[in-house]
Motif scaffolding. Structure first.
Motif, short mmCIF file in Angstrom:
data_model
loop_
_atom_site.label_atom_id
_atom_site.label_comp_id
_atom_site.label_asym_id
_atom_site.label_seq_id
_atom_site.Cartn_x
_atom_site.Cartn_y
_atom_site.Cartn_z
N ILE A 1 11.42 -10.08 -13.99
CA ILE A 1 10.62 -8.86 -14.07
C ILE A 1 11.53 -7.72 -14.51
O ILE A 1 12.64 -7.59 -14.01
CB ILE A 1 10.05 -8.51 -12.67
CG1 ILE A 1 9.29 -9.69 -12.09
CG2 ILE A 1 9.22 -7.25 -12.72
CD1 ILE A 1 7.91 -9.83 -12.58
N ALA A 2 11.02 -6.90 -15.42
CA ALA A 2 11.81 -5.75 -15.85
C ALA A 2 11.78 -4.68 -14.77
O ALA A 2 10.85 -4.61 -13.97
CB ALA A 2 11.23 -5.19 -17.15
N ASP B 1 11.06 -0.85 -6.73
CA ASP B 1 11.14 -1.28 -8.11
C ASP B 1 10.67 -2.74 -8.15
O ASP B 1 11.07 -3.55 -7.32
CB ASP B 1 12.60 -1.16 -8.56
CG ASP B 1 12.80 -1.62 -9.98
OD1 ASP B 1 12.95 -0.75 -10.84
OD2 ASP B 1 12.80 -2.85 -10.22
N TYR B 2 9.81 -3.05 -9.11
CA TYR B 2 9.24 -4.41 -9.17
C TYR B 2 10.31 -5.50 -9.29
O TYR B 2 10.19 -6.58 -8.72
CB TYR B 2 8.29 -4.53 -10.36
CG TYR B 2 6.93 -3.93 -10.09
CD1 TYR B 2 6.18 -4.33 -8.99
CD2 TYR B 2 6.40 -2.98 -10.95
CE1 TYR B 2 4.93 -3.80 -8.75
CE2 TYR B 2 5.15 -2.44 -10.71
CZ TYR B 2 4.42 -2.85 -9.62
OH TYR B 2 3.20 -2.32 -9.37
N SER C 1 10.65 -8.43 -6.61
CA SER C 1 10.61 -9.85 -6.95
C SER C 1 11.82 -10.57 -6.38
O SER C 1 11.71 -11.67 -5.84
CB SER C 1 10.55 -9.99 -8.47
OG SER C 1 10.54 -11.35 -8.82
N GLN C 2 12.97 -9.92 -6.46
CA GLN C 2 14.19 -10.55 -5.93
C GLN C 2 14.16 -10.62 -4.40
O GLN C 2 14.79 -11.50 -3.81
CB GLN C 2 15.42 -9.76 -6.38
CG GLN C 2 15.69 -9.89 -7.87
CD GLN C 2 16.90 -9.07 -8.30
OE1 GLN C 2 17.70 -8.63 -7.49
NE2 GLN C 2 17.03 -8.87 -9.61
N ASN C 3 13.48 -9.68 -3.79
CA ASN C 3 13.38 -9.73 -2.33
C ASN C 3 12.42 -10.84 -1.89
O ASN C 3 12.65 -11.52 -0.89
CB ASN C 3 12.90 -8.38 -1.78
CG ASN C 3 13.01 -8.30 -0.26
OD1 ASN C 3 13.95 -8.84 0.32
ND2 ASN C 3 12.06 -7.63 0.37
N TYR D 1 0.76 -6.17 -6.76
CA TYR D 1 2.13 -6.68 -6.65
C TYR D 1 2.18 -8.17 -6.98
O TYR D 1 3.09 -8.64 -7.65
CB TYR D 1 2.68 -6.44 -5.24
CG TYR D 1 2.98 -4.99 -4.90
CD1 TYR D 1 2.81 -3.96 -5.83
CD2 TYR D 1 3.45 -4.64 -3.65
CE1 TYR D 1 3.09 -2.65 -5.51
CE2 TYR D 1 3.73 -3.32 -3.32
CZ TYR D 1 3.54 -2.33 -4.25
OH TYR D 1 3.82 -1.03 -3.93
N THR D 2 1.21 -8.92 -6.46
CA THR D 2 1.24 -10.36 -6.69
C THR D 2 1.06 -10.66 -8.18
O THR D 2 1.79 -11.49 -8.75
CB THR D 2 0.13 -11.05 -5.87
OG1 THR D 2 0.32 -10.71 -4.50
CG2 THR D 2 0.17 -12.55 -6.02
N ALA D 3 0.12 -9.96 -8.81
CA ALA D 3 -0.11 -10.18 -10.24
C ALA D 3 1.14 -9.83 -11.04
O ALA D 3 1.56 -10.57 -11.93
CB ALA D 3 -1.30 -9.33 -10.71
N LYS D 4 1.76 -8.71 -10.67
CA LYS D 4 2.95 -8.27 -11.39
C LYS D 4 4.07 -9.30 -11.24
O LYS D 4 4.71 -9.69 -12.22
CB LYS D 4 3.41 -6.93 -10.80
CG LYS D 4 4.46 -6.26 -11.61
CD LYS D 4 3.80 -5.61 -12.80
CE LYS D 4 4.82 -4.92 -13.69
NZ LYS D 4 4.15 -4.32 -14.85
N LEU D 5 4.29 -9.75 -10.02
CA LEU D 5 5.42 -10.64 -9.78
C LEU D 5 5.21 -12.02 -10.40
O LEU D 5 6.18 -12.73 -10.66
CB LEU D 5 5.68 -10.77 -8.27
CG LEU D 5 6.74 -9.82 -7.70
CD1 LEU D 5 6.57 -8.39 -8.16
CD2 LEU D 5 6.81 -9.90 -6.18
N LEU D 6 3.94 -12.40 -10.62
CA LEU D 6 3.68 -13.72 -11.18
C LEU D 6 3.22 -13.65 -12.63
O LEU D 6 2.93 -14.68 -13.23
CB LEU D 6 2.62 -14.45 -10.33
CG LEU D 6 3.04 -14.75 -8.89
CD1 LEU D 6 1.89 -15.39 -8.13
CD2 LEU D 6 4.27 -15.65 -8.85
#
Lengths: 754, 294, 160
Positions: free
Chosen positions: A83-84, A96-97, A101-103, A242-247
């Protein structure tokens, strides 16, 4: 159609105490919370977590785990899209997205004990658990850093090697993830003109939000790419986003069904499990359920930042605050984004300073990523500033409430965080505390009384609501905010008030993300305020339609129609018989079809809520144990729609603050492992620790809300820490600057010889 | 893991012998099931002792009391003759966990879980309680202070079971009490616990005294030096001060998340003195009948 | 290993279920019998959200194996109301606004019912200590204590 003004005389519901619409299902066990959902053929998933505070992941071998009978899917960091870097759009603390994602799943390295490394879905939770033990992770252990002081030392290990953006500038990488500065005037010069200056430093430990319901979700990804998530959170739209963004999913593919939420306090404004459950469901083709253990909740979610705060206040002999300056260092955890900005904003907010400045730093350490916790950042700031104000009062020999009144922020005053205050009720709240019998009640030996103040903003943000007229004249309201403490009741009451009908005729449902317009999270004390405003707006649109329908039936000019007490009337012609809501609704098919409206908006012009707390303690001089023996909390609620739930917010916030002051604290060992990841040793207050908490509601209407509402949920956690500390100061003569005020610390200070 | 609920002692001892170290006896289970969940213990067999008649029930006779090792704290709290005779023991037992925990937790479990901080143990030691231990080698009587070896470890041999606890009828002039320090009012593990039992002559002189401390050493300890501060003396402020000093001196605690070494040592003296003061009030000539306020 | 068959009575109904030996009563109530009214807050007996009555004794269902339920009588929050008639405790929890998020409420109700069965006229202090094993993070306990005292008063009146 004309609109009536809402004053006390015409109000039927606002200010009363009806039973909440979701009450019966919650006292009978029928309400469904995050962990109460199941689907046929469902899998259970568990998370493998880092045993190290800081380590590089050389490799993860899942082959043996995948081969275990019953294991259906495994995901690791490699399975999630890169993710950028991009700032997240809702929630209560900046995120930050890329970091989020890393968390959710570590990439390349782990940043704290408990950091998620892999997730396994299996036919039973026991099999999933067993499979975790078969995953082999090869770690290269790195030096770690566990507190803000060590983290900013020149030779400190870097939690992130590449974080160098601060205040928009590129700097050398360090553990200072961000810096903020705000204020006005020139405090440094102004201190010279003060007769008294107090300059003192304070520390607080990380504390957890402590919601009783652990994080839980159930996700089902269909072969068509459609995803449904059932989960408890402070915002179904936040979970979806958040879920949509991370996936890498489209928002339209994801539907989030909000469960009842078993407490959040800011801690459920982000995702931990949901992206994992969806990814596992996509891979296994089966629904996947995940429920955190309490230990996981403590190790991997929350907490509120640990902090170090230095406060300097100068005052004249007469008690006027001349200047204030504060330096705040908050631990963000292993990813940027503590609440230090809000702490810096609120620290001097209750007072009128000619010169005020605060400097905040967001500091990375190898601990769980901090999360929002009720008035994020403000309680620790209040601990520092209100302790200093208490000392000033003592030094100046001025009554502590008089000193606060003398310097209180009010309408027109330039706030330390920027804007000028509109109408606020701080002075009225202080006056109520001073006039209360508690303030003068006698105390016995070893007892002391403390007073402290605090403020919190009300977030406006984005809200939507839909209001529908049913054929029988009842009203359905759909809100997009999870009801965390009675907001269904307040929304129903405002709708009933608008329509002039019985409260029982209004049904309120919390819609899923496909059935109501977008809403930001339930947070920032905003639901009754902002979503309430949307319910009122939608109701007024519906009433306008009802008047039009009546005008059509009567064939009169709609301007002549008025809505009152659940009926359309024509006041200038008493031969026209009023039309009730049910009559118009029943005939709607002949006058233009179903009647409904929705309202959406970015709500602005929000209020501020100020709180003043009085606390009496008794200190056992032989054991250092502090008992809170009396507590009264005063707060400007603007207007209390449902006073019981306003009192409840005040009481609950006060008790969370008392816990924070006395016994709650994360305890880490040297390796960075949390030593108290359970309710046994993370000591939240129990019923027998406390007296009744008297809540006194002050109503200074918010001019920007149709009913004068101010959000009340967060301000009550701001004053308790300094109220307790100031009471202990009064009882013992000792000023405590470090939390918690646990028996060993107190006894040690009372008699250092021991 | 398997679960078994034998109906007799022989059957239980047979199962425990057969499976050996991988078997674990269970009474209330309030510690053991937590250890299972957190993975601290991973037995292959759990032997539930609650169906065995010898471990259940409380007998109150003229010679004294027999308390089954698996009897719940709630039942102990409801036994008025026992509370009348040994209020310190009953109150200490009632401090084990919440009301819910009281519904299950037992004296046998509290002792054999072998926590240095077990609340009932210092009170039982102070009261001079003896437990009956039965195993493949037969039956023996063991003073409570000899059961715990160190954290999580007992002196019991494999397949031995604590069956019951015996307390005498207290002699005229006896009083006992237990005090503990926790940061909250409930739900915590003791940072320090202190049990005192003593007997006063009509003259007011202290004839006998036993002092025991919890959470200040690797196991609950009896502190005779503290008791001797009162024995054959009038329990005045000076004597009580010496009892406190001796208790503090005997404490050999650790620093941990619950408290510091210095704190524990100091508070051990404070609590021993407070427990002694309460025991003295109870030992007074006219003991008030009925249950004291919780 | 095959599953264990357990026969028991839950909320007045005779129930049979199959379980693994290591499953707790709470696991079985929630995940096997789908009686999700009883909540899990910690799984270690520290929060009281899973409180149930076992043969009229208040216990944490997370600290009891399901296998131990054989032949026993279990009562949960789901059996408190009689049809649509709420128990006075349930009614007073609603009237006093004694719940906010409501997830601790089932445990509090069961625990409070156990208290009032033993002590129909408890003092505030007795209520607070009896309920110390039930954590609530929302209310600060104030309204919960008031609701229990109000229900006790009503029930005493009804009995008189």
């Amino acid at each position: 159609m004309t609109q009536k003004t809402r004053d006390d005389q015409t109000l039927k519901w606002v200010g009363t105490r009806p039973i909440r619409p979701d009450g019966v299902e919650k006292v009978t066990g029928r309400a469904r919370y995050g962990a109460d959902f199941a689907r046929p053929d469902m899998l259970w998933a568990k998370v493998l977590r880092s045993p190290h505070a800081h380590a590089r992941i050389r490799s993860i071998d899942v082959r043996e785990a995948l081969a275990l009978d019953g294991v259906k899917a495994i995901v690791t960091g490699d399975d999630l899209p890169e993710i950028a870097s991009e700032q997240a759009f809702v929630g209560e603390e900046p995120t930050d997205y890329r970091m989020m994602s890393q968390n959710v799943l570590a990439r390349g390295k782990v940043g704290y004990v408990g950091h998620a490394i892999a997730a396994v879905a299996a036919t039973t939770s026991a099999v999933a658990e067993e499979a975790l033990g078969l995953i082999e992770v090869d770690y290269e252990i790195l030096p770690h850093v566990l507190d803000a002081v060590s983290a900013i030392a020149p030779d400190a290990p870097l939690v992130h090697d590449d974080l160098c953006d601060r205040k928009g500038e590129k700097k050398a990488p360090s553990n200072i993830a961000n810096e903020v500065e705000m204020g006005h005037g020139d405090p440094e010069a102004a201190f010279a003109s003060a007769d008294f200056v107090i300059d003192r430093s304070f520390t607080t430990q990380a504390v957890h939000q402590g919601y009783i319901e652990p994080h839980a979700c159930l996700a089902e990804a269909g072969p068509d790419g459609q995803v449904t998530i059932w989960c408890s959170s402070q915002g179904q739209f936040m979970i979806r986003g958040y879920t949509a963004k991370l996936l890498g999913l489209d928002l339209a593919q994801v539907r989030v069904v909000p469960a009842e939420i078993g407490g959040g306090f800011g801690g459920k404004t982000t995702v931990y499990l949901e992206p994992l459950a969806v990814a596992l469901s996509q891979r296994s083709g089966r629904p996947v359920k995940m429920v955190m253990s309490r230990e996981e909740v403590f190790r991997a979610t929350g907490p509120a930042s640990a902090s170090r705060i230095r406060v300097k206040i100068g005052a004249t002999r007469a008690g006027n605050f001349v200047a204030g300056e504060a330096w705040l260092d908050y631990e963000a955890g292993a990813f940027p984004g503590s609440s230090v900005a809000a702490g810096s904003m609120t620290i001097f907010a209750p007072y009128a300073f000619e010169h005020a400045r605060s400097h905040g730093r967001d500091i990375l350490v190898n601990k769980p990523k901090s999360a929002a916790y009720r008035a994020p950042g403000a309680p620790m700031a209040a601990f520092a500033v209100e302790s200093v104000v208490d000392d000033l009062a003592r030094q100046l020999e001025i009554d502590p409430i008089d000193l606060r009144l003398q310097n209180a922020a009010q309408e027109g005053v330039q706030s330390s965080f920027g804007p000028r205050y509109k109408r606020i009720g701080f002075v009225e709240t202080l006056e109520a505390a001073q006039a209360h019998p508690h303030y003068d009640a006698p105390l016995k030996a070893n007892q002391g009384r403390g007073v402290a103040a605090g403020m919190w903003f009300n977030a406006g943000l984005q809200s939507s609501a839909a209001v529908m007229v049913n054929a029988d004249g009842s009203i359905s309201v759909i809100s997009g905010n999870p009801d965390i403490g009675g907001s269904r009741a307040s929304l129903a009451m405002m709708a009933a008030e608008e329509f002039g009908i019985a409260y029982e005729k209004v049904g309120v449902r919390i819609g899923d993300t496909a059935s109501v317009g977008y809403n930001d999270v339930t947070g920032g004390s905003r639901v009754t305020l902002a979503t309430g405003k949307m319910v009122v707006e939608a109701s007024r649109q519906v009433i306008a339609q009802l008047c039009e329908r009546a005008a059509k039936v009567w064939d009169v000019d709609v301007e002549r129609v008025q809505w009152a007490d659940g009926k359309a009337t024509v006041p200038d012609d008493d031969t026209i018989k009023p039309l009730g809501l049910a009559e118009i609704a029943t005939g709607a098919g002949r006058t233009g079809g179903p009647i409904q409206a929705s309202a959406s908006g970015s709500v602005r012009g929000v209020g501020m809520s100020f709180a003043v707390h009085l606390c009496d303690v008794e200190v056992d001089p032989e054991t250092g144990k502090v008992d809170v023996i009396r507590y009264t909390a005063f707060q400007d609620a603007g207007r209390a729609i449902h006073p019981s739930y306003v009192e409840g917010q005040i009481q609950g916030g006060a008790v969370q603050g008392i816990g924070w002051a006395l016994n709650e604290a994360y305890v880490f060992d040297e390796s960075g492992r949390l030593e108290n990841p359970g309710f046994l040793d993370y000591r939240m207050p129990v019923a027998s620790d406390l007296p009744m908490i008297d809540a006194v509601i002050i109503e200074v209407a918010n001019p920007d809300h149709p009913y004068g509402v101010r959000g009340v949920g967060e301000a009550p956690i701001v004053p308790p820490i300094p109220a307790v500390a100031n009471a202990v100061r009064a009882a013992t003569g000792v000023r405590f600057s470090d939390l918690p005020l646990s028996p060993p610390r107190v006894l040690d200070a009372l008699d250092p010889a021991s | 893991m398997e679960y078994a609920a034998p109906r007799s002692l022989d059957e239980a001892i047979g199962l425990l012998s057969q499976v050996g170290v991988d078997a674990r006896p269970m009474a209330g289970g309030t510690d053991l099931l937590v250890q299972l969940r957190t993975g601290t213990r991973r037995p292959k067999l759990l032997v539930d002792l609650k169906q065995i008649p010898g471990l259940c029930g409380i007998d109150c006779g003229s010679q004294g009391f027999r308390i089954g090792a698996a009897v719940s704290g709630a039942e102990i709290g409801e036994c008025l003759p026992l509370r009348e005779a040994w209020p310190g023991v009953v109150e200490a037992t009632e401090l084990i966990g919440s009301t819910q925990i009281q519904g299950r937790a037992s004296l046998g479990g509290n002792l054999c879980n072998a926590s240095p901080a077990a609340d009932s143990v210092p009170a039982l030691i102070a009261a001079g309680a003896v437990c009956t231990v039965i195993g493949p080698g037969g039956r023996r009587e063991v003073p409570v202070e000899e059961v715990v070896r160190g954290p999580g470890e007992t002196t019991l041999s494999e397949a031995e079971i604590v069956v019951d606890f015996r307390l005498p009828q207290p002699q005229e002039g006896t009083g006992d009490a237990y005090q503990r320090m926790i940061p909250r009012t409930e739900m915590d593990i003791a940072i320090v616990g202190a049990g005192v039992s003593l007997r006063l002559a009509e003259s007011g002189e202290c004839l006998a005294c036993r002092v025991a401390l919890g959470a200040v050493a690797a196991r609950p300890i009896r502190v005779d030096a503290a008791a001797e501060a009162l024995i054959d003396r009038r329990p005045d402020a000076a004597a009580l001060g010496e009892l406190a000093a001796q208790a503090s001196a005997a404490a050999d605690p650790i620093d941990d998340k619950r408290g510091t070494r210095a704190y524990r040592s100091r508070v051990a003296g404070v609590l021993a003195r407070r427990a002694a003061e309460m025991a003295l009030r109870r030992a007074g000539p006219r003991r008030v009948a009925g249950s004291p306020a919780s | 290993m095959s599953k264990r068959h357990v026969t028991t009575t839950i909320d007045g109904e005779s129930r049979e279920f199959l379980c693994e030996d290591e499953q707790t009563l709470l696991d079985v109530l929630r995940d096997v019998l789908m009686k999700t009214g009883t909540k899990e807050g910690c799984g270690t007996g520290d929060c009281g959200a899973c409180s149930v009555m076992l043969d009229s004794r208040l216990v944490c269902s997370c600290l009891m194996l399901a296998a131990e339920a054989e032949g026993r009588v279990i009562e949960t929050v789901e059996g408190m109301a009689e049809g649509d008639r709420l128990h006075p405790l349930q009614q007073h929890f609603l009237e006093e606004a004694a719940l906010q998020c409501g997830v601790c409420t089932p445990g509090f109700l069961v625990a409070a019912q156990a208290l009032l069965a033993r002590n129909p006229d408890p003092s505030e202090r007795e209520v607070r200590f009896w309920l110390a094993g039930n954590l609530c993070r929302c209310t600060g306990y104030d309204k919960i204590i008031r609701a229990v005292l109000a229900a006790a008063a009503e029930m005493r009146g009804a009995d008189a």
